[in-house]
Design an enzyme around this catalytic site. Structure first.
Site, PDB file in Angstrom:
ATOM      1  N   SER A 135     -10.095   8.703   4.456  1.00  0.00           N
ATOM      2  CA  SER A 135      -9.224   9.700   5.075  1.00  0.00           C
ATOM      3  C   SER A 135      -9.746  11.096   4.791  1.00  0.00           C
ATOM      4  CB  SER A 135      -7.800   9.571   4.522  1.00  0.00           C
ATOM      5  OG  SER A 135      -6.995  10.662   4.919  1.00  0.00           O
TER       6      SER A 135
ATOM      7  N   TYR B  77      -3.421   9.375  -2.922  1.00  0.00           N
ATOM      8  CA  TYR B  77      -4.054   8.914  -1.686  1.00  0.00           C
ATOM      9  C   TYR B  77      -5.463   9.478  -1.556  1.00  0.00           C
ATOM     10  CZ  TYR B  77      -4.293   8.040   3.407  1.00  0.00           C
ATOM     11  OH  TYR B  77      -4.648   7.621   4.666  1.00  0.00           O
TER      12      TYR B  77
ATOM     13  N   LYS C 244      -8.915   7.352  -1.452  1.00  0.00           N
ATOM     14  CA  LYS C 244      -9.728   7.377  -0.244  1.00  0.00           C
ATOM     15  C   LYS C 244     -11.140   7.906  -0.507  1.00  0.00           C
ATOM     16  CE  LYS C 244      -7.011   5.566   2.792  1.00  0.00           C
ATOM     17  NZ  LYS C 244      -7.316   4.182   3.263  1.00  0.00           N
TER      18      LYS C 244
END
Length: 304
Positions: A152, A165, A169
């Site tokens: 991401s 996150y 990622k």
């Protein structure tokens, strides 16, 4: 015409909804036999339901394809290994893995709980490792295989409130590159895809300001079906020379993303001191410093 994934067996994790669902449907339409993995939890990982995976399997079968549902979690090693075993048990082999499963537990960093950090790492980063590690032994023996991992721009560029996150990622990028390096001799490929697409996870983006509302409205134009073609391509033999790369997909745009390389250097024959760094070293390097950019700052134009 021969389909690009004819005869191949593919695992897609998190395939019950959103991007994963579209990948599973397209892979099946391209001739693959698909393990549709999804425990059916909520966006934060809570709960379970067989319905999402089963519905995708039924849709594939209605279209004349072959698929089997699997409800194991990727967040633990033994259940993740059973996803790989399911492909072997049902289809006799495994040719590709799509590590798409994910959850979100967003919070500004100083308010983020340890559980929120660890749970996101477990699903995204550890989950990608567990499934890939189980599959790697099969790929090594047959000297072929393809991994597609989801990263991401939250990790590649940055975003507010997503330390867990983003860390996961960006860790996946390192994992993918290591797999590509270690397994290239066995004709095993590993690539990353960074998607721009509306999904229930993206639905957690704040919409408090007018700029944030406009950004979300723009993302809503980008359906998850736009992500599936590059994934199916990377799983096929047509991508046999593509490995170790990071691709971003935004509506009809495909980007090859940069990887960390030196930008500028400074040298001092006698070595550096705190004082000389302050006076000369850091001022010389500062023109190449990165700003505290977010993904929206870098991708500032409307999707094409």
């Amino acid at each position: 015409m021969t389909k690009s994934l004819d005869g191949k067996s593919i695992i897609v994790t998190g395939a019950g909804r959103g991007i994963g669902r579209e990948i599973a449907l397209l892979c099946a339409s391209e001739g693959a036999k698909v393990v549709v993995n999804d425990p059916g939890g909520a966006a934060d990982g809570s709960g379970t339901s067989a319905a999402p995976a089963e519905e995708v399997v039924e849709e594939i079968k209605k279209r004349g394809g072959t698929a089997v549902a699997n409800f194991e979690t990727v967040a633990e090693a033994i259940p993740a290994s059973r996803i790989v075993q399911a492909a072997v048990d049902h289809f006799g082999k495994l040719d590709g893995v799509v590590n798409n499963a994910g959850i979100l537990r967003d919070a500004i960093f100083h308010r983020m709980s340890i559980d929120a950090f660890e749970s996101v790492i477990k699903v995204h980063l550890m989950g990608s490792f567990y499934v890939s590690h189980a599959a790697a032994r099969l790929f090594r023996e047959q000297e072929s295989g393809s991994f597609v991992h989801f990263t991401s721009t939250s990790g590649l560029v940055g975003n507010f409130g997503q330390a867990n996150y983003a860390a996961a990622k960006l860790g996946i990028v390192g994992l993918s590159k290591s797999i590509a390096l270690d397994m290239n001799r066995f004709n095993v490929r590993s690539n990353c895809v960074s998607p721009f697409a509306w999904s229930r996870l993206i639905g957690t983006i704040p919409t408090e300001t007018e700029a944030e509302k406009a950004r979300v409205a723009n993302i809503q134009r980008m359906g998850p079906e736009r992500i599936a073609p590059i994934v199916a391509y990377l799983l096929g033999d047509g991508a046999k020379d593509v490995t170790g790369q990071i691709f971003a997909v935004r509506l009809n745009e495909i980007f090859v993303m940069s990887q960390s390389r030196p930008l500028r250097s400074v040298h001092r024959g006698e070595g550096w001191t705190v004082e000389s760094l302050a006076e000369h070293g850091m001022p010389a390097l500062k023109p190449s410093f990165y700003k505290l950019d977010r993904s929206a700052d870098i991708f500032s134009w409307d999707a094409i």
